[in-house]
Design a protein around this motif. Structure first.
Motif, PDB file in Angstrom:
ATOM      1  N   ALA A   1      -8.509  10.179-106.633  1.00  0.00           N
ATOM      2  CA  ALA A   1      -7.812  10.853-107.732  1.00  0.00           C
ATOM      3  C   ALA A   1      -8.115  10.117-109.026  1.00  0.00           C
ATOM      4  CB  ALA A   1      -6.304  10.899-107.483  1.00  0.00           C
ATOM      5  N   ALA A   2      -8.161  10.858-110.118  1.00  0.00           N
ATOM      6  CA  ALA A   2      -8.376  10.283-111.444  1.00  0.00           C
ATOM      7  C   ALA A   2      -7.640  11.140-112.459  1.00  0.00           C
ATOM      8  CB  ALA A   2      -9.868  10.214-111.774  1.00  0.00           C
ATOM      9  N   VAL A   3      -7.250  10.531-113.559  1.00  0.00           N
ATOM     10  CA  VAL A   3      -6.526  11.246-114.602  1.00  0.00           C
ATOM     11  C   VAL A   3      -7.206  11.012-115.949  1.00  0.00           C
ATOM     12  CG1 VAL A   3      -4.310  11.136-113.410  1.00  0.00           C
ATOM     13  CG2 VAL A   3      -4.940   9.323-114.993  1.00  0.00           C
ATOM     14  N   ALA A   4      -6.995  11.955-116.867  1.00  0.00           N
ATOM     15  CA  ALA A   4      -7.495  11.835-118.239  1.00  0.00           C
ATOM     16  C   ALA A   4      -6.604  12.674-119.133  1.00  0.00           C
ATOM     17  CB  ALA A   4      -8.944  12.286-118.337  1.00  0.00           C
ATOM     18  N   HIS A   5      -6.511  12.277-120.374  1.00  0.00           N
ATOM     19  CA  HIS A   5      -5.671  12.988-121.334  1.00  0.00           C
ATOM     20  C   HIS A   5      -6.550  13.715-122.349  1.00  0.00           C
ATOM     21  CE1 HIS A   5      -2.925  13.639-124.748  1.00  0.00           C
ATOM     22  NE2 HIS A   5      -2.029  13.761-123.802  1.00  0.00           N
TER      23      HIS A   5
ATOM     24  N   ARG B   1      -5.059  15.887-113.949  1.00  0.00           N
ATOM     25  CA  ARG B   1      -5.255  15.115-112.719  1.00  0.00           C
ATOM     26  C   ARG B   1      -6.333  15.799-111.890  1.00  0.00           C
ATOM     27  NH1 ARG B   1      -2.640  11.441-109.435  1.00  0.00           N
ATOM     28  NH2 ARG B   1      -2.879  11.730-107.193  1.00  0.00           N
ATOM     29  N   VAL B   2      -7.346  15.018-111.497  1.00  0.00           N
ATOM     30  CA  VAL B   2      -8.466  15.542-110.721  1.00  0.00           C
ATOM     31  C   VAL B   2      -8.484  14.820-109.376  1.00  0.00           C
ATOM     32  CG1 VAL B   2     -10.959  15.913-110.659  1.00  0.00           C
ATOM     33  CG2 VAL B   2      -9.749  15.980-112.847  1.00  0.00           C
ATOM     34  N   THR B   3      -8.611  15.575-108.293  1.00  0.00           N
ATOM     35  CA  THR B   3      -8.627  14.996-106.953  1.00  0.00           C
ATOM     36  C   THR B   3      -9.856  15.468-106.188  1.00  0.00           C
ATOM     37  OG1 THR B   3      -7.273  16.811-106.077  1.00  0.00           O
ATOM     38  CG2 THR B   3      -6.112  14.837-106.849  1.00  0.00           C
TER      39      THR B   3
ATOM     40  N   SER C   1     -16.365   7.086-105.640  1.00  0.00           N
ATOM     41  CA  SER C   1     -15.522   7.016-106.831  1.00  0.00           C
ATOM     42  C   SER C   1     -15.460   8.373-107.522  1.00  0.00           C
ATOM     43  CB  SER C   1     -16.053   5.958-107.809  1.00  0.00           C
ATOM     44  OG  SER C   1     -17.331   6.323-108.285  1.00  0.00           O
ATOM     45  N   LEU C   2     -14.420   8.533-108.302  1.00  0.00           N
ATOM     46  CA  LEU C   2     -14.209   9.747-109.091  1.00  0.00           C
ATOM     47  C   LEU C   2     -13.803   9.317-110.489  1.00  0.00           C
ATOM     48  CD1 LEU C   2     -13.917  12.877-109.215  1.00  0.00           C
ATOM     49  CD2 LEU C   2     -11.518  12.558-108.550  1.00  0.00           C
TER      50      LEU C   2
ATOM     51  N   PRO D   1     -15.918  20.747-103.500  1.00  0.00           N
ATOM     52  CA  PRO D   1     -15.353  20.953-104.836  1.00  0.00           C
ATOM     53  C   PRO D   1     -14.205  19.977-105.107  1.00  0.00           C
ATOM     54  CG  PRO D   1     -15.546  23.034-103.639  1.00  0.00           C
ATOM     55  CD  PRO D   1     -15.763  21.937-102.636  1.00  0.00           C
ATOM     56  N   VAL D   2     -13.937  19.742-106.365  1.00  0.00           N
ATOM     57  CA  VAL D   2     -12.802  18.912-106.772  1.00  0.00           C
ATOM     58  C   VAL D   2     -11.708  19.822-107.297  1.00  0.00           C
ATOM     59  CG1 VAL D   2     -14.265  16.946-107.323  1.00  0.00           C
ATOM     60  CG2 VAL D   2     -13.698  18.581-109.117  1.00  0.00           C
ATOM     61  N   GLU D   3     -10.465  19.355-107.218  1.00  0.00           N
ATOM     62  CA  GLU D   3      -9.317  20.123-107.686  1.00  0.00           C
ATOM     63  C   GLU D   3      -8.850  19.563-109.027  1.00  0.00           C
ATOM     64  OE1 GLU D   3      -8.166  22.818-106.178  1.00  0.00           O
ATOM     65  OE2 GLU D   3      -9.725  22.575-104.627  1.00  0.00           O
TER      66      GLU D   3
END
Length: 695
Positions: free
Chosen positions: A588-592, A581-583, A522-523, A545-547
């Motif tokens: 993938a996961a998103v946050a504001h 957006r982080v992958t 999970s991410l 690494p994550v992008e």
């Protein structure tokens, strides 16, 4: 020195008034009867009342107090665009110099930063003004200057609430006719069921510059989807589908393409956030026969508000025939066809609790269960001695999905369940209270486990001699779990201190039903005001690494630091507000980051209107200081101190009220009608009245 006359009566005011009425009635009676001395009676009564009222001469020694002018500096987000910070500083400096030239005037500066919470940032100048004036007497306040763009969100509903006898002036840092566009949200969902689609309504709003194009370009981004481009009309209400693809926060971002001459692009993006909510999970629990641990499963699942439980126990197997007529039995027939053929796909999880093949479920139905798992369903086998017998579920079509084969051996000796090395990484068994804190787990013993071989998937817990105790595996699109002991109820009863039975059984069930929080790969990304916290969970020994993709298109690679078995984390600075957006591989996961649709940046064009009621009530004025031709301070109005005036401003001047406040340092009272002189005058009038009436 200040002189005034006051009264310090010897009798209560009501008594003096009554006495005055009696004197007046007596005099009127004399006048009606035309008796002599009526005027002298009136004069004598008046002097008597005057003596009782005791007039005194009051002499005050006063010390003048200085007037106070308050300058409120708006430092909200809308004041940080289009050159307004530099303009505000210039106005503040020039205003300070001009106010210092006015005699008998003190200056107080109040800074008003962004107000409200992270979800709803606002400009709250009057809150800041009230705090800044907490120790300022109202009778000394000469006036208030607000250096702002006019977009204030806490203006009192009733202008009379701020009528403290002094004018309020607005020094506007913008200029009339500013042009800007922003997106206005009319309606947006707050939550929705996973898998459903709701509708959001938005509008492109344009202020100023009517000669600008009346069309706009929108870019819509949703989680897990590519960007969508729309051409819309300015002022037109747009309906956008809002899809809920998973549980938890769901985002949809809408970006407005900038046009030339726009005041700022900081408000050209909105983010709509809603919570995805799962419907209640449906669980079918089939108990093969009554046993001590049956109620443990039932109580646990019924206590979970997110689970709808259907429970059947096989109390009368087919071989139990004693000739009792069916109409005399209180047991209901097991609805095998309805559950395992017609409505099988409606269940999120099927639990076989010590179930063995006894002819209740035909093999075709168990074949349906095998297909159900491969197409995305979930099955948990809570095994007991039945699983090691010739009637084991492994000897049915379920063998195609069962992750371990029984050897036929039942191990019956005391042991403490242990979390395996792989289990310490897996979210189902990681962080179990008392797991491996010491040489052995700090929980009670069990006494039976079923021996298996060729275990597939992940062995998360082990029994005696390291034999598998808890096995979880993926089969096709679905999931299967095996609990190879029927003694979990010992923990529920508190035997030898018990153990975390509720945690482990609930986690197993929810992992099988694909709860996102229990995914082993999970991410997760959580946002602060200007930061991101990235957490990666994995069963691997290392991760890459994550992008990180920022709202402005910038991409960067971030290396995470391992913080625990199977968990890596990093904190990243995120200065640009918007959707990140982080992958990591296929995850993938998103946050504001920042305020979601800050009210502060919705309206950014300078305006007098929000403050108009207060300005009109207090006699103050609004002055536009945002022209680009000359420095803002050059347009600052002349400031004058006035004593009495209703209108406190003109085209090129702003007034302050001279409050002429003072502090009394001494008081002296001198009686005006007392002593021998007052007595002689009163006695003389009485004697004259007696003489006049006696003739």
């Amino acid at each position: 020195m200040n002189w005034s006359i006051e009264f310090s009566p010897f009798l209560p005011q009501s008594v003096l008034i009554g006495a005055g009425v009696l004197v007046a009635l007596a005099v009127i009676g004399h006048l009606i009867r035309r008796q002599r001395g009526a005027f002298l009676r009136l004069l004598a009564g008046a002097f008597l009342l005057l003596a009782l009222a005791n007039p005194v001469l009051k002499q005050e020694e006063r010390e003048p107090l200085r007037n106070i002018a308050v300058v409120v500096i708006d430092e909200s987000s809308s004041q940080k665009i289009a050159g307004r910070p530099e303009r505000t500083n210039a106005i503040r400096q020039e205003l300070s110099e001009r106010l210092q030239e006015i005699p008998n005037l003190d200056i107080r500066f109040v800074r008003a930063g962004p107000g409200g919470d992270a979800e709803r940032e606002e400009t709250r100048l009057f809150d800041a003004l009230n705090r800044g004036m907490a120790d300022v007497p109202a009778e000394r306040l000469a006036g208030v200057f607000m250096v702002t763009d006019g977009q204030i969100h806490d203006v009192p509903r009733e202008a009379a609430e701020v009528n403290f006898g002094a004018p309020v002036h607005a020094m506007l840092t913008g200029e009339e006719g500013e042009f800007d566009r922003h997106i206005k949200i009319h309606t947006a969902p707050r939550f929705g069921l996973v898998g459903s689609t709701q509708t959001a309504e938005i509008e492109v709003v344009q202020t100023g510059a009517d000669d600008q194009p009346q069309t706009a370009t929108l870019t819509v981004r949703r989680e897990g989807e590519g960007p969508e481009t729309l051409n819309v009309g300015v002022g037109q209400t747009i309906r956008l589908p809002f899809r809920f693809t998973r549980a938890g926060p769901t985002y949809m971002e809408v970006a407005l393409a900038p046009v030339e001459g726009e005041l700022t692009t900081a408000n050209n993006r909105i983010v709509m956030k809603a919570e995805g909510v799962r419907e209640n999970l449906r669980v079918l629990l089939v108990s093969g026969e009554p046993h001590a641990g049956e109620r443990t499963w039932r109580n646990l699942l019924r206590s979970d508000a997110s689970v709808d439980l259907v429970h059947f126990t096989i109390l009368r197997p087919p071989e139990k025939q004693d000739g009792t007529p069916i109409n005399q039995l209180s047991l209901i027939a097991f609805p095998t066809r309805e559950l395992f053929s017609e409505k099988l796909d409606e269940f999120d999880l099927i639990i076989f609790d010590r179930y063995q093949r006894r002819g209740v479920l035909p093999l075709i139905y168990l074949d349906n269960v095998s297909r159900y798992v491969r197409e995305g369903g979930a099955v948990l086998i809570a095994a007991g001695p039945d699983f090691a017998s010739p009637l084991s579920l492994y000897r049915t079509p379920l063998s195609r999905i069962v992750p371990a084969r029984p050897t036929g051996r039942i191990i019956e000796r005391a042991f403490k369940p242990r979390v395996s090395d792989k289990g310490e990484r897996h979210p189902v068994t990681a962080d179990l209270p008392g797991a491996n804190d010491a040489d052995e787990p700090e929980w009670g013993r069990w006494f039976r486990t079923i021996d298996v071989q060729n275990a597939e998937g992940d062995v998360l817990m082990t029994g005696p001699d390291g034999t598998p105790l808890l096995v979880l595996a993926r089969q096709g699109e679905g999931r299967v779990g095996m609990f190879l002991s029927d003694h979990a109820w010992l923990w529920a009863r508190g035997y030898e201190g018990g153990g975390p039975y509720a945690d482990i059984l609930r986690r197993i069930s929810h992992w099988l039903m694909k709860e996102p929080d229990l995914e082993e790969e999970s991410l997760d990304v959580s946002a602060g005001r200007q930061s991101l916290t990235i957490t990666r969970r994995s069963m691997s020994d290392s991760i890459g690494p994550v992008e990180v993709n920022a709202p402005d298109g910038e991409q960067r690679s971030v290396t995470l630091e391992q913080v625990d078995d199977g968990r890596w984390r990093a904190n990243v600075t995120a200065e640009t507000p918007g959707l990140y957006r982080v992958t990591s591989g296929d995850l993938a996961a998103v946050a504001h980051v920042g305020a979601v649709n800050s009210r502060e940046l919705t309206e950014v064009t300078a305006s007098r209107e929000p403050l108009a009621p207060v300005l009109d009530e207090t006699g103050g004025g609004a002055f536009w200081l945002g022209g680009a031709e000359e420095p803002a301070a050059a347009g600052l109005p002349r400031i004058s101190m006035l004593s009495q005036s209703r209108k406190m401003h003109g085209d090129d001047w702003a007034g302050l009220r001279d409050r002429q406040a003072y502090m009394v340092t001494g008081v002296k009272y001198t009686p005006l009608y007392a002593g021998p002189l007052a007595l002689a005058l009163l006695l003389g009038l009485l004697a004259l009245m007696w003489y006049r009436e006696g003739r």
